[in-house]
Write a protein that holds these residues in place. Structure first.
Motif, PDB file in Angstrom:
ATOM      1  N   LEU A  61     -22.472 -34.471   4.159  1.00 46.65           N
ATOM      2  CA  LEU A  61     -22.940 -35.781   4.616  1.00 46.65           C
ATOM      3  C   LEU A  61     -21.778 -36.767   4.752  1.00 46.65           C
ATOM      4  CD1 LEU A  61     -26.276 -36.077   2.627  1.00 46.65           C
ATOM      5  CD2 LEU A  61     -26.000 -35.766   5.105  1.00 46.65           C
ATOM      6  N   GLN A  62     -20.780 -36.652   3.897  1.00 46.74           N
ATOM      7  CA  GLN A  62     -19.596 -37.497   4.018  1.00 46.74           C
ATOM      8  C   GLN A  62     -18.789 -37.138   5.265  1.00 46.74           C
ATOM      9  OE1 GLN A  62     -17.511 -37.144   0.288  1.00 46.74           O
ATOM     10  NE2 GLN A  62     -19.030 -38.326  -0.805  1.00 46.74           N
ATOM     11  N   LEU A  63     -18.665 -35.843   5.542  1.00 44.97           N
ATOM     12  CA  LEU A  63     -17.960 -35.414   6.748  1.00 44.97           C
ATOM     13  C   LEU A  63     -18.667 -35.909   8.004  1.00 44.97           C
ATOM     14  CD1 LEU A  63     -17.090 -31.727   5.781  1.00 44.97           C
ATOM     15  CD2 LEU A  63     -15.450 -33.567   6.152  1.00 44.97           C
ATOM     16  N   MET A  67     -22.435 -40.849   4.492  1.00 46.70           N
ATOM     17  CA  MET A  67     -22.203 -41.365   3.138  1.00 46.70           C
ATOM     18  C   MET A  67     -20.766 -41.849   3.066  1.00 46.70           C
ATOM     19  SD  MET A  67     -23.920 -38.588   0.544  1.00 46.70           S
ATOM     20  CE  MET A  67     -23.444 -39.520  -0.891  1.00 46.70           C
ATOM     21  N   SER A  68     -20.516 -42.799   2.165  1.00 51.31           N
ATOM     22  CA  SER A  68     -19.141 -43.239   1.978  1.00 51.31           C
ATOM     23  C   SER A  68     -18.366 -42.144   1.246  1.00 51.31           C
ATOM     24  CB  SER A  68     -19.100 -44.544   1.192  1.00 51.31           C
ATOM     25  OG  SER A  68     -19.684 -44.364  -0.077  1.00 51.31           O
ATOM     26  N   LEU A  69     -17.078 -42.116   1.475  1.00 57.27           N
ATOM     27  CA  LEU A  69     -16.236 -41.055   0.920  1.00 57.27           C
ATOM     28  C   LEU A  69     -16.009 -41.239  -0.576  1.00 57.27           C
ATOM     29  CD1 LEU A  69     -13.501 -40.785   3.692  1.00 57.27           C
ATOM     30  CD2 LEU A  69     -15.507 -39.363   3.381  1.00 57.27           C
ATOM     31  N   TRP A  70     -16.081 -40.153  -1.312  1.00 58.87           N
ATOM     32  CA  TRP A  70     -15.727 -40.148  -2.723  1.00 58.87           C
ATOM     33  C   TRP A  70     -14.239 -39.879  -2.871  1.00 58.87           C
ATOM     34  CZ3 TRP A  70     -19.983 -36.564  -5.161  1.00 58.87           C
ATOM     35  CH2 TRP A  70     -21.213 -37.212  -5.113  1.00 58.87           C
ATOM     36  N   LEU A  71     -13.715 -39.106  -1.935  1.00 58.65           N
ATOM     37  CA  LEU A  71     -12.307 -38.720  -1.944  1.00 58.65           C
ATOM     38  C   LEU A  71     -11.640 -39.329  -0.714  1.00 58.65           C
ATOM     39  CD1 LEU A  71     -13.040 -34.947  -2.651  1.00 58.65           C
ATOM     40  CD2 LEU A  71     -12.422 -36.668  -4.342  1.00 58.65           C
ATOM     41  N   VAL A  75      -8.280 -35.453   1.833  1.00 50.72           N
ATOM     42  CA  VAL A  75      -8.811 -34.540   0.818  1.00 50.72           C
ATOM     43  C   VAL A  75     -10.215 -34.081   1.208  1.00 50.72           C
ATOM     44  CG1 VAL A  75      -9.545 -34.347  -1.596  1.00 50.72           C
ATOM     45  CG2 VAL A  75      -7.378 -35.451  -1.034  1.00 50.72           C
ATOM     46  N   THR A  76     -11.029 -34.992   1.727  1.00 49.12           N
ATOM     47  CA  THR A  76     -12.385 -34.636   2.153  1.00 49.12           C
ATOM     48  C   THR A  76     -12.341 -33.605   3.276  1.00 49.12           C
ATOM     49  OG1 THR A  76     -13.192 -36.822   1.524  1.00 49.12           O
ATOM     50  CG2 THR A  76     -14.581 -35.545   3.008  1.00 49.12           C
ATOM     51  N   LYS A  77     -11.411 -33.773   4.219  1.00 47.05           N
ATOM     52  CA  LYS A  77     -11.281 -32.807   5.315  1.00 47.05           C
ATOM     53  C   LYS A  77     -10.856 -31.439   4.781  1.00 47.05           C
ATOM     54  CE  LYS A  77      -9.256 -31.994   9.805  1.00 47.05           C
ATOM     55  NZ  LYS A  77     -10.178 -32.318  10.863  1.00 47.05           N
ATOM     56  N   ILE A  78      -9.900 -31.407   3.858  1.00 43.61           N
ATOM     57  CA  ILE A  78      -9.441 -30.143   3.275  1.00 43.61           C
ATOM     58  C   ILE A  78     -10.566 -29.468   2.501  1.00 43.61           C
ATOM     59  CG2 ILE A  78      -7.884 -29.127   1.549  1.00 43.61           C
ATOM     60  CD1 ILE A  78      -5.809 -31.266   2.465  1.00 43.61           C
ATOM     61  N   VAL A  79     -11.306 -30.235   1.712  1.00 41.87           N
ATOM     62  CA  VAL A  79     -12.443 -29.694   0.960  1.00 41.87           C
ATOM     63  C   VAL A  79     -13.504 -29.174   1.926  1.00 41.87           C
ATOM     64  CG1 VAL A  79     -14.355 -30.322  -0.574  1.00 41.87           C
ATOM     65  CG2 VAL A  79     -12.042 -31.063  -1.113  1.00 41.87           C
ATOM     66  N   VAL A 119     -18.252 -27.511  12.242  1.00 40.19           N
ATOM     67  CA  VAL A 119     -18.301 -28.572  13.244  1.00 40.19           C
ATOM     68  C   VAL A 119     -17.882 -29.909  12.632  1.00 40.19           C
ATOM     69  CG1 VAL A 119     -19.905 -29.967  14.655  1.00 40.19           C
ATOM     70  CG2 VAL A 119     -19.988 -27.468  14.737  1.00 40.19           C
ATOM     71  N   ASN A 120     -18.423 -30.234  11.473  1.00 38.94           N
ATOM     72  CA  ASN A 120     -18.137 -31.526  10.850  1.00 38.94           C
ATOM     73  C   ASN A 120     -16.749 -31.576  10.238  1.00 38.94           C
ATOM     74  OD1 ASN A 120     -20.590 -33.380  10.992  1.00 38.94           O
ATOM     75  ND2 ASN A 120     -21.441 -31.377  10.540  1.00 38.94           N
ATOM     76  N   ALA A 121     -16.290 -30.499   9.645  1.00 38.05           N
ATOM     77  CA  ALA A 121     -14.964 -30.495   9.026  1.00 38.05           C
ATOM     78  C   ALA A 121     -13.861 -30.605  10.080  1.00 38.05           C
ATOM     79  CB  ALA A 121     -14.767 -29.249   8.182  1.00 38.05           C
ATOM     80  N   LEU A 122     -14.025 -29.910  11.194  1.00 39.88           N
ATOM     81  CA  LEU A 122     -12.991 -29.957  12.228  1.00 39.88           C
ATOM     82  C   LEU A 122     -13.030 -31.260  13.022  1.00 39.88           C
ATOM     83  CD1 LEU A 122     -13.110 -26.252  13.471  1.00 39.88           C
ATOM     84  CD2 LEU A 122     -11.457 -27.332  11.913  1.00 39.88           C
ATOM     85  N   ALA A 123     -14.197 -31.878  13.124  1.00 41.69           N
ATOM     86  CA  ALA A 123     -14.310 -33.135  13.864  1.00 41.69           C
ATOM     87  C   ALA A 123     -13.971 -34.353  13.008  1.00 41.69           C
ATOM     88  CB  ALA A 123     -15.723 -33.277  14.421  1.00 41.69           C
ATOM     89  N   PHE A 124     -13.852 -34.179  11.714  1.00 42.39           N
ATOM     90  CA  PHE A 124     -13.634 -35.294  10.801  1.00 42.39           C
ATOM     91  C   PHE A 124     -12.251 -35.878  10.951  1.00 42.39           C
ATOM     92  CE2 PHE A 124     -12.887 -36.986   6.413  1.00 42.39           C
ATOM     93  CZ  PHE A 124     -13.871 -37.936   6.427  1.00 42.39           C
TER      94      PHE A 124
END
Length: 124
Positions: A61-63, A67-71, A75-79, A119-124
């Protein structure tokens, strides 16, 4: 939209995990169908898995920007990419399961979730 689809599917799996923890006979959908009802000792593992699945849904949901990012952004993209790789490997594990329920129900579910993650990780 793919983030919401993936998160909803992950929350369905969370609901199934909760049912398994409380002794529901859904074991054919996980771990190759070795157990119809999970033994008490393995339910602890399911509880840890449950927490990871909730974390997976939150990161997705963050990607997706829901939701607002926790990291941090990086870091969020790598995770997100790491989770996408993990879920892709999980798809292969499900695909080669001895349990027909895991193979024909959980594999499509995990494939859709993995695609949503990619899709979401690569587009983030």
């Amino acid at each position: 939209m793919t983030a919401i689809i993936g998160a909803v599917l992950l929350f369905l799996v969370v609901i199934m995990s909760v049912a398994l923890i409380f002794g529901a006979p859904l074991g054919a959908f996980t771990l190759g169908g070795h157990f119809k009802v999970f033994p008490a000792k393995l339910r602890i593992v399911l509880a840890v898995q449950l927490l990871l699945q909730v974390f997976f849904a939150v990161i997705l949901l963050q990607l997706g920007g829901y939701m607002s990012l926790w990291l941090s952004h990086k870091v969020t993209k790598i995770v997100g990419i790491a989770f996408a790789v993990y879920l892709t490997l999980n798809c292969f594990g499900n695909m080669f399961s001895k349990s027909k329920k895991e193979k024909f129900v959980m594999t499509p579910l995990s494939v859709i979730t993995a695609v949503c993650y990619w899709v979401n990780a690569l587009a983030f």
